[in-house]
Design a protein around this motif. Structure first.
Motif, PDB file in Angstrom:
ATOM      1  N   PRO A 209     -10.091  -3.734  -0.379  1.00  0.00           N
ATOM      2  CA  PRO A 209      -9.152  -3.125  -1.331  1.00  0.00           C
ATOM      3  C   PRO A 209      -7.797  -2.941  -0.664  1.00  0.00           C
ATOM      4  CG  PRO A 209     -10.589  -1.445  -0.401  1.00  0.00           C
ATOM      5  CD  PRO A 209     -11.061  -2.753   0.168  1.00  0.00           C
ATOM      6  N   MET A 210      -6.756  -3.308  -1.368  1.00  0.00           N
ATOM      7  CA  MET A 210      -5.410  -3.119  -0.820  1.00  0.00           C
ATOM      8  C   MET A 210      -4.415  -2.931  -1.954  1.00  0.00           C
ATOM      9  SD  MET A 210      -4.446  -6.934   0.620  1.00  0.00           S
ATOM     10  CE  MET A 210      -5.941  -7.038   1.612  1.00  0.00           C
ATOM     11  N   ARG A 211      -3.336  -2.318  -1.606  1.00  0.00           N
ATOM     12  CA  ARG A 211      -2.254  -2.061  -2.553  1.00  0.00           C
ATOM     13  C   ARG A 211      -1.069  -2.931  -2.171  1.00  0.00           C
ATOM     14  NH1 ARG A 211      -2.440   3.329  -2.605  1.00  0.00           N
ATOM     15  NH2 ARG A 211      -3.809   3.160  -4.425  1.00  0.00           N
ATOM     16  N   ILE A 212      -0.530  -3.666  -3.135  1.00  0.00           N
ATOM     17  CA  ILE A 212       0.614  -4.545  -2.896  1.00  0.00           C
ATOM     18  C   ILE A 212       1.798  -4.008  -3.686  1.00  0.00           C
ATOM     19  CG2 ILE A 212       1.523  -6.876  -3.098  1.00  0.00           C
ATOM     20  CD1 ILE A 212      -1.300  -7.941  -2.935  1.00  0.00           C
ATOM     21  N   ALA A 213       2.904  -3.748  -2.991  1.00  0.00           N
ATOM     22  CA  ALA A 213       4.093  -3.173  -3.623  1.00  0.00           C
ATOM     23  C   ALA A 213       5.297  -4.074  -3.399  1.00  0.00           C
ATOM     24  CB  ALA A 213       4.373  -1.783  -3.044  1.00  0.00           C
ATOM     25  N   ARG A 214       6.129  -4.161  -4.412  1.00  0.00           N
ATOM     26  CA  ARG A 214       7.375  -4.922  -4.289  1.00  0.00           C
ATOM     27  C   ARG A 214       8.447  -4.017  -3.665  1.00  0.00           C
ATOM     28  NH1 ARG A 214       7.501  -9.883  -7.092  1.00  0.00           N
ATOM     29  NH2 ARG A 214       5.742 -10.193  -8.499  1.00  0.00           N
ATOM     30  N   THR A 215       8.227  -3.666  -2.420  1.00  0.00           N
ATOM     31  CA  THR A 215       9.154  -2.821  -1.683  1.00  0.00           C
ATOM     32  C   THR A 215       9.391  -3.463  -0.321  1.00  0.00           C
ATOM     33  OG1 THR A 215       7.272  -1.470  -0.949  1.00  0.00           O
ATOM     34  CG2 THR A 215       8.511  -0.677  -2.851  1.00  0.00           C
ATOM     35  N   GLY A 216      10.278  -2.879   0.446  1.00  0.00           N
ATOM     36  CA  GLY A 216      10.604  -3.397   1.768  1.00  0.00           C
ATOM     37  C   GLY A 216      12.020  -2.998   2.137  1.00  0.00           C
ATOM     38  N   TYR A 217      12.374  -3.217   3.406  1.00  0.00           N
ATOM     39  CA  TYR A 217      13.658  -2.703   3.889  1.00  0.00           C
ATOM     40  C   TYR A 217      14.447  -3.778   4.627  1.00  0.00           C
ATOM     41  CZ  TYR A 217      16.419   1.576   4.482  1.00  0.00           C
ATOM     42  OH  TYR A 217      17.388   2.563   4.383  1.00  0.00           O
ATOM     43  N   THR A 218      14.427  -4.990   4.078  1.00  0.00           N
ATOM     44  CA  THR A 218      15.183  -6.085   4.683  1.00  0.00           C
ATOM     45  C   THR A 218      16.322  -6.569   3.792  1.00  0.00           C
ATOM     46  OG1 THR A 218      13.714  -7.752   3.711  1.00  0.00           O
ATOM     47  CG2 THR A 218      13.131  -6.889   5.902  1.00  0.00           C
ATOM     48  N   GLY A 219      16.382  -6.075   2.550  1.00  0.00           N
ATOM     49  CA  GLY A 219      17.384  -6.551   1.611  1.00  0.00           C
ATOM     50  C   GLY A 219      16.961  -7.786   0.851  1.00  0.00           C
ATOM     51  N   GLU A 220      15.790  -8.344   1.171  1.00  0.00           N
ATOM     52  CA  GLU A 220      15.347  -9.558   0.499  1.00  0.00           C
ATOM     53  C   GLU A 220      15.121  -9.313  -0.991  1.00  0.00           C
ATOM     54  OE1 GLU A 220      14.892 -12.687   1.274  1.00  0.00           O
ATOM     55  OE2 GLU A 220      15.534 -12.480   3.357  1.00  0.00           O
ATOM     56  N   PRO A 221      15.562 -10.237  -1.854  1.00  0.00           N
ATOM     57  CA  PRO A 221      15.278 -10.084  -3.288  1.00  0.00           C
ATOM     58  C   PRO A 221      13.799 -10.265  -3.608  1.00  0.00           C
ATOM     59  CG  PRO A 221      16.400 -12.166  -2.847  1.00  0.00           C
ATOM     60  CD  PRO A 221      16.432 -11.402  -1.573  1.00  0.00           C
ATOM     61  N   VAL A 222      13.040 -10.930  -2.737  1.00  0.00           N
ATOM     62  CA  VAL A 222      11.600 -11.098  -2.925  1.00  0.00           C
ATOM     63  C   VAL A 222      10.910 -10.579  -1.668  1.00  0.00           C
ATOM     64  CG1 VAL A 222       9.713 -12.696  -3.390  1.00  0.00           C
ATOM     65  CG2 VAL A 222      11.989 -13.154  -4.334  1.00  0.00           C
ATOM     66  N   GLY A 223      10.032  -9.621  -1.828  1.00  0.00           N
ATOM     67  CA  GLY A 223       9.332  -9.078  -0.666  1.00  0.00           C
ATOM     68  C   GLY A 223       8.265  -8.087  -1.089  1.00  0.00           C
ATOM     69  N   PHE A 224       7.292  -7.868  -0.204  1.00  0.00           N
ATOM     70  CA  PHE A 224       6.150  -7.019  -0.526  1.00  0.00           C
ATOM     71  C   PHE A 224       5.770  -6.175   0.690  1.00  0.00           C
ATOM     72  CE2 PHE A 224       5.966 -10.854  -3.022  1.00  0.00           C
ATOM     73  CZ  PHE A 224       5.638 -10.423  -4.299  1.00  0.00           C
ATOM     74  N   GLU A 225       5.144  -5.039   0.400  1.00  0.00           N
ATOM     75  CA  GLU A 225       4.491  -4.239   1.421  1.00  0.00           C
ATOM     76  C   GLU A 225       3.033  -4.063   1.011  1.00  0.00           C
ATOM     77  OE1 GLU A 225       7.702  -1.454   3.626  1.00  0.00           O
ATOM     78  OE2 GLU A 225       7.284  -0.891   1.547  1.00  0.00           O
ATOM     79  N   LEU A 226       2.128  -4.185   1.980  1.00  0.00           N
ATOM     80  CA  LEU A 226       0.694  -4.126   1.724  1.00  0.00           C
ATOM     81  C   LEU A 226       0.105  -2.900   2.425  1.00  0.00           C
ATOM     82  CD1 LEU A 226       1.577  -7.252   1.614  1.00  0.00           C
ATOM     83  CD2 LEU A 226      -0.860  -7.715   1.907  1.00  0.00           C
TER      84      LEU A 226
END
Length: 635
Positions: A209-226
């Motif tokens: 089980p994991m949670r995938i979020a469209r967040t991050g701290y690089t400025g990328e328009p496409v990116g995820f945190e798991l």
């Protein structure tokens, strides 16, 4: 802490000083070129050349394909209980009520009583009375203690999950394709989050089980945190690297690389994002950073901590940015005496980037006046693009440029690329040895235009050239001021008309007043003279009043056509401006046509069931059709 009115917790969080690294520490030690302490964690600065190519290549690969970051050192606090929402609404700067459904998150800050920043954070709405707060590694214990201290009166339970879970960040244009492939081949719950920043979803991959979020701290328009269970972190990390290996190709043949803290810092610096301890601190006003409006929302009735000082800061910032040099409040009397801006290090003739990086602690002067200090600075790599529009293509050519973030007096502003350099506020950058360089405050170092983030090289060419009368120029360059004055005047008149001289019957814009809702049925002011009879509601039904735009909108669209004709040097420009009504009608029409795709000619169209929009000319359906009246378009 035994009182039921205090926030409860299962155990005190472990101090970062008690740790040697994240659960991936052994992997990092084997593959990293250098390791260093960060927030009490032994973390990789960059990886070996055969693994990632080093800091420069890690930065470039993230921008072109994807980079994988271990951010498990971040703190993760679970907040539950009857008062979980009320407590977070009080403790955080942003409006937690805006998280109106599970599956969305927001960037926020934890303010102190003076309007400074205890930490910046991300809050995730998991379910009713159930939230997750992600904080910085070095502030984990401090944040915990502060939140406990201000929790008096709230029935909320706070648990430190930092050791039970891990966080991985997958950033860059190829990141979505990598995750889609993994979910399609190995996931039994395989949907990615909604394609919108800050959305997240819960999935299972190989039973994990994991949670995938469209967040991050690089400025990328496409990116995820798991978010993954700690015991499954290594398996997930290696799986992502395996699937990403063929996602794209570039200089070193890799489509994904692990990224250390070195490139993590250059990526966030290029995006103009603050780092706690550099651009954020307990002593710096929350509104000193450009990202503050994303982290603060002033809400009627919200009694958040330091709400008075934050509201005053927000008002001062708005007035300062609106009036700029005409903002008359003396600098020493302002709540925000200094602000953070991106700073471009320039060559001596201000025609392009300089060579020598500006480092943290370097001082800034405007003439003989000391006006600020560098808070973060280095040289960052970039990919060159062929052209400077959204249609521009990525090349194989690389470049490096020195950039920084600067904490400067609040009466300074970024340069205007439409004006000659004689009108810019050129700063002198002095290092501790007395060496000097030139710099200018800028609005941004990069712009996110999916799928790539586009670096902005200063001095930037004006993004709009020409004027209403192209031949009208003066010694200072293109003369835009007459056009701006006309636009501002017409906009002001339109606002006065809609806010002071008219009753607003657009459902998405009106107030929740019962009186206004009652008036919608009568259009007492006769504002919407556009109306038609819709046979679908019956021959004796009243006319439908609706809103299709104004002459002002038409004028703006024509001005847009003229501006693009001058900018792109094309004779024919067809703008496709989309209003809320147009978007609704387009979607609804597509749904209606699909439903009737096999309709026998001459028979009546089938209607959709309950939908929250309508097509006025046909009246296929409307959620309020029993009332036999449609007020206006739903935006």
């Amino acid at each position: 802490m035994n009182s039921p009115h205090h926030a409860e917790h299962n155990s005190e969080p472990l101090s970062p000083e008690q740790k040697t690294g994240t659960v991936l520490h052994a992997w990092h030690q084997e593959h990293a070129k250098t390791m260093a302490d960060f927030g009490g964690f032994d973390m990789p600065i960059e990886y070996k050349s055969d693994v990632s190519g080093g800091t420069v290549q890690e930065h470039l690969t993230t921008r072109r394909a994807s980079g994988l970051f271990d951010v498990s050192h971040m703190g993760r606090f679970e907040i539950t209980g009857r008062d979980a929402f009320a407590f977070l609404q009080y403790a955080l700067s942003n409006n937690v009520a805006a998280l109106d459904r599970p599956g969305i998150a927001q960037y926020t800050m934890i303010p102190n009583l003076q309007g400074g920043v205890v930490d910046d954070a991300y809050v995730y709405f998991l379910n009713k009375d159930h939230y997750l707060l992600v904080v910085n590694a070095g502030n984990r214990t401090k944040d915990w203690n502060w939140l406990q201290q201000i929790s008096l009166g709230y029935q909320a339970k706070m648990v430190d999950l930092s050791d039970e879970t891990s966080m991985l960040s997958l950033q860059g244009p190829a990141s979505e394709r990598i995750l889609e492939t993994i979910l399609r081949e190995r996931g039994n719950l395989y949907h990615l989050p909604e394609p919108q920043r800050n959305c997240f979803s819960d999935v299972r991959i190989d039973g994990i089980p994991m949670r995938i979020a469209r967040t991050g701290y690089t400025g990328e328009p496409v990116g995820f945190e798991l978010f993954v269970p700690a015991e499954s972190t290594l398996q997930t990390w290696e799986m992502l690297l395996e699937y990403g290996a063929g996602a794209s190709t570039h200089g070193n043949g890799k489509g994904i690389v692990p990224v250390g803290l070195g490139a993590r810092d250059t990526l966030r610096l290029e995006a103009g994002l603050p780092l706690y301890g550099h651009e954020l601190s307990d002593d710096m006003p929350l509104f000193s950073v450009p990202i503050a409006p994303l982290a603060y929302k002033q809400v009627a009735g919200k009694n958040g901590i330091a709400h008075g000082i934050l509201a005053a800061m927000a008002n001062e910032r708005t007035q300062r940015e609106r009036l700029r040099e005409r903002f008359q409040r003396p600098l020493e009397e302002r709540l925000i005496k200094r602000v953070v801006y991106p700073l471009a290090v320039m060559n001596d003739d201000l025609t392009g980037p300089g060579k020598k990086p500006a480092r943290q602690g370097y001082t800034l002067f405007l003439g003989d006046r000391e006006v600020g200090v560098i808070t973060s600075g280095t040289a960052v790599p970039l990919w060159k693009f062929d052209g400077n529009t959204i249609l521009s293509s990525l090349t194989e050519e690389q470049q490096r440029r020195p950039i920084a973030l600067a904490y400067v007096d609040a009466d300074l502003f970024p340069y205007d690329p439409g004006l000659p350099s004689s009108h810019w506020q050129v700063l002198t950058i002095k290092d501790p040895k007395g060496s000097e360089a030139k710099g200018i405050l800028v609005s941004t170092h990069a712009r996110a235009t999916a799928p790539y983030i586009h670096p902005v090289i200063h001095p930037e060419h004006p993004r709009i050239t020409g004027s209403s009368s192209p031949e009208q120029t003066n010694g200072d360059g293109p003369k835009h001021y007459a056009s701006v004055q006309i636009l501002v005047g017409k906009t002001s008149n339109q606002n006065i008309l809609r806010q002071r001289e008219s009753l607003n019957f657009i459902p998405s814009e009106n107030t929740p007043s019962r009186l206004v809702r009652a008036l919608q049925d009568s259009d007492a002011a006769g504002r919407y003279g556009e109306h038609k009879h819709v046979e679908a509601f019956g021959h004796d039904a009243p006319d439908v009043f609706y809103y299709q735009g104004t002459g002002f909108i038409g004028w703006v669209e024509q001005e847009v056509v003229s501006a693009f004709q001058r900018l792109l040097k094309y004779r024919e420009i067809e703008p496709r401006s989309i209003s809320g009504q147009q978007a609704n009608e387009t979607v609804f029409s597509g749904m209606a046509r699909h439903k009737n795709r096999a309709k026998v000619p001459g028979t009546e169209n089938q209607r959709l069931a309950s939908v929250m929009t309508h097509r006025l000319g046909y009246g296929y359906a409307h959620p309020c059709k029993a009332q036999r009246h449609v007020c206006c378009s739903s935006k």
